[in-house]
Design a protein around this motif. Sequence first.
Motif, mmCIF file in Angstrom:
data_model
loop_
_atom_site.group_PDB
_atom_site.id
_atom_site.type_symbol
_atom_site.label_atom_id
_atom_site.label_comp_id
_atom_site.label_asym_id
_atom_site.label_seq_id
_atom_site.Cartn_x
_atom_site.Cartn_y
_atom_site.Cartn_z
ATOM 1 N N UNK A 150 1.813 8.491 -3.719
ATOM 2 C CA UNK A 150 3.263 8.421 -3.629
ATOM 3 C C UNK A 150 3.848 8.002 -4.965
ATOM 4 N N UNK A 201 -1.643 0.569 6.762
ATOM 5 C CA UNK A 201 -2.831 1.363 6.420
ATOM 6 C C UNK A 201 -4.099 0.516 6.383
ATOM 7 N N UNK A 202 -3.959 -0.768 6.484
ATOM 8 C CA UNK A 202 -5.140 -1.632 6.363
ATOM 9 C C UNK A 202 -6.080 -1.453 7.548
ATOM 10 N N UNK A 233 -5.934 9.064 4.760
ATOM 11 C CA UNK A 233 -5.650 7.708 5.223
ATOM 12 C C UNK A 233 -5.642 6.679 4.106
ATOM 13 N N UNK A 234 -5.981 7.103 2.911
ATOM 14 C CA UNK A 234 -5.962 6.160 1.801
ATOM 15 C C UNK A 234 -4.571 5.595 1.592
ATOM 16 N N UNK A 235 -4.513 4.396 1.074
ATOM 17 C CA UNK A 235 -3.216 3.753 0.931
ATOM 18 C C UNK A 235 -2.336 4.501 -0.072
ATOM 19 N N UNK A 236 -1.115 4.778 0.311
ATOM 20 C CA UNK A 236 -0.120 5.464 -0.525
ATOM 21 C C UNK A 236 -0.541 6.885 -0.935
ATOM 22 N N UNK A 244 4.109 0.018 4.658
ATOM 23 C CA UNK A 244 3.126 1.096 4.720
ATOM 24 C C UNK A 244 1.742 0.607 4.337
ATOM 25 N N UNK A 245 1.697 -0.205 3.294
ATOM 26 C CA UNK A 245 0.413 -0.730 2.850
ATOM 27 C C UNK A 245 -0.247 -1.521 3.972
ATOM 28 N N UNK A 279 7.236 0.191 1.108
ATOM 29 C CA UNK A 279 5.899 0.242 0.518
ATOM 30 C C UNK A 279 5.013 -0.860 1.104
#
Lengths: 682, 117
Positions: A177, B116-117, A242-245, B112-113, B109
């Motif tokens: 992103x 996603x964990x 699924x990786x962050x950002x 979202x972070x 952000x």
Amino acid sequence: MTEDFNNYSEPMLEMFMFETNQSMEQLEEILLNIESNSKITDDDINEIFRIMHTIKGSSSMMMFGNISKLTHSLEDLFYFIRENKVYSLDLTKLSDLVFSTIDFISLEISKIEKGEEPDGDEGSLTSQIKDYLNSLKEDNPTGEIILSEDENQHENFISKEGITENSIKYIAKIFFQEDCKMENMRAFTLLRDMEEYISDVSHIPEDLFDDNDASEKIAKEGFSISFVSEENYEKVFSLLKDGMFVELVELEEIEIEDYKLSDSEIKEDDLEEDASSGIKKNVNNSFSLNKNKNIISVNVEKMDMLMDLVGEIVITESMVTKNPELKNLELESFNKAARQLRKLNNELQDIVMSIRMIQIGPTFHKMHRIVRDMNKQLGKNTKLEISGEETEVDKNIIDTLGEPLMHLIRNSLDHGIESKEERIAKGKDERGLISLDAINTGGDVVISIQDDGKGLDRNKIIEKASKNNLLTKSPEDMSDKEVFSLIFLPGFSTKENITEYSGRGVGMDVVKRSIEKVGGNIQIESEMDEGTTISIKIPLTLAIIDGMKISVGESIFTVPTTTIKESFKARKEDLIKDASDNEMIMIRGDAYPVVRLHDVFNLKSETEDIMEGILVMVETEETSYCLFADEILGEQQVVVKPIPGYLRQYKVKDSGVAGCAILGNADISLILDISGIANEYI
Amino acid sequence: MKKVLIVDDAAFMRHTIKAMLEKNGFEIVGEAENGTIGVERYRELSPDIVTMDITMPEKDGIEALKDIRKIDSNAKVLMVSAMGQEKLVKNSIIAGAKGFIVKPFKEDKLVEALSKL
């Protein structure tokens, strides 16, 4: 689905739809080839496989699960055919399956275009494809042996690399992103998270830490990785996604030869993939930007806006250079500059026009499918021949052309081309022929649809027209052309000749109207038992026309120059009246109706004596007549503007006005609808 | 509701993170102003997620991360870094942080972070 769907940006969705539509067209072409040659080549199989693979990948990225499942099953089928060299194929069955897939995907894409959820159920089609695959597998047990040999080879090759036999090689490109910061560390984190699933990893940029620009490079160009994994495509894709950002993942499965790419190779590959039509590679990076560097695709709306703006500039230019306030001034250098401006504007206009022109080929090629389907349905054997595909027409006109063409082809095939038996009895080739041709004749493009069928039956048409009260003069006085043009009248097509194809409740009058809407006209020639030719004449572009300005009272009208035959002052002795007291004028022995524009538009004019004003003779497809106006003001190119929405409530459609234009002095002029006036007032 | 422990030496940052997360349906179960307290709080509260500042007095974020992972090898720790701390971020990732976020960051952000964990 909706949420993921919305996550993707509009351009990406557009690109997906554009590319998928293109692939569908390509696929259709391949299939029609297969059908007409009654054989399938290795190239065909490879190509279909590749297209399915690509759409599977991109649709799964866009989360269109049904499309990706369907294409996956077809991909499996063609994989099997390819790997096992299955030659004993039921081509009809096979092409029906692929055609159904095309139809399914096209429908889903059109839903997406309309902003609807692509919610079609692919289940039954998918299972049909699977059933067929299974039956192939049963019939081709030898295939298994070939396959395992193949795999052995792979295994040997792979074992040198120290990779197990289930491994799949991938190349991926990941975009993070915007504004997620420290892209190099994002990449590093992703690699760590993937660690247990992947091996033999190499990536670009190679150095994530010491390269100061690594972050920036990844942000701009993405993070490219090649690796080997035992996981399947979907799993790997979702791990990456699924990786962050992670914003976007491009993932492709590749074959062993292509594996392990160095920096330079990847770059070269990106550019040349298409050219080399790399069949070995199952390419799936459908989101990489247009590979052909010299072409960009532009939203049509933007083109329309550009066209509009250029039109405005042309008008404004004449508003400035022909400004009344400049009259009687010595303006030598101003005039020089104005001439230069005029020249540049002309060039600009030409270029913008040329950008909008697209080839008619793809529109023509869509007709193959219609002919194929109808042949099947009606048990006929008709060939479609296409020529002049490279003829270019304005994009907007092409868009409105598809439907009428389709309808005309259907008509030809349904009513024109005879049944096989009938053709043989007539001594004709059993195979019917429809030719579709386009030719540029300067300002216009003429498209002709010609069939070698039974032709139009003059007597039947007259009979039918009189039954429907459509005859305006006695049939004996009518030329063939006039009789044939009766079929374009609203109310001519009746239920009895509506079949599934040519019917659909749409008559030839609708075809005619859509052609006229883009400023074109349509004509029929026909010879009994020889065939019928329908010619459609359409302008190259709609936006700008040459017009003649004429005045009536205080109003100024524009007459499209192409419709004008001549203009003259009336002489008293030429004036006559017909039986119903309508004004007519005799010219060179023929009588032409006179239409007084001040009557048509209810205007006050000083000039009501026909001897004082001017007569402008105009012609339409059907007739010629004279417009009576006060005087002719001169010629001018005008930009055609549609009539504003707020006026549409006043039934402007049949009022004799085709559009409006802004003149050099900022006055508004109505553009006359010459055939509309003829229909209403003669 | 996901339970979050915020470890940061700056009260402002703790406050900001707390406000952002509470607005998005996270429950802030505790706060700590340095690594040592952070590890203690982790043991007490067993939160689902930890946001961990890297540079802190006493015990820094990376050391605290290592200690927390000794308690729970699967602990979900999101490092909160500042610009320019790439080396430290790298070490955190190697030490097992699930992810990181770079200051200044926006609410979306951060959310979202965490999700996603």
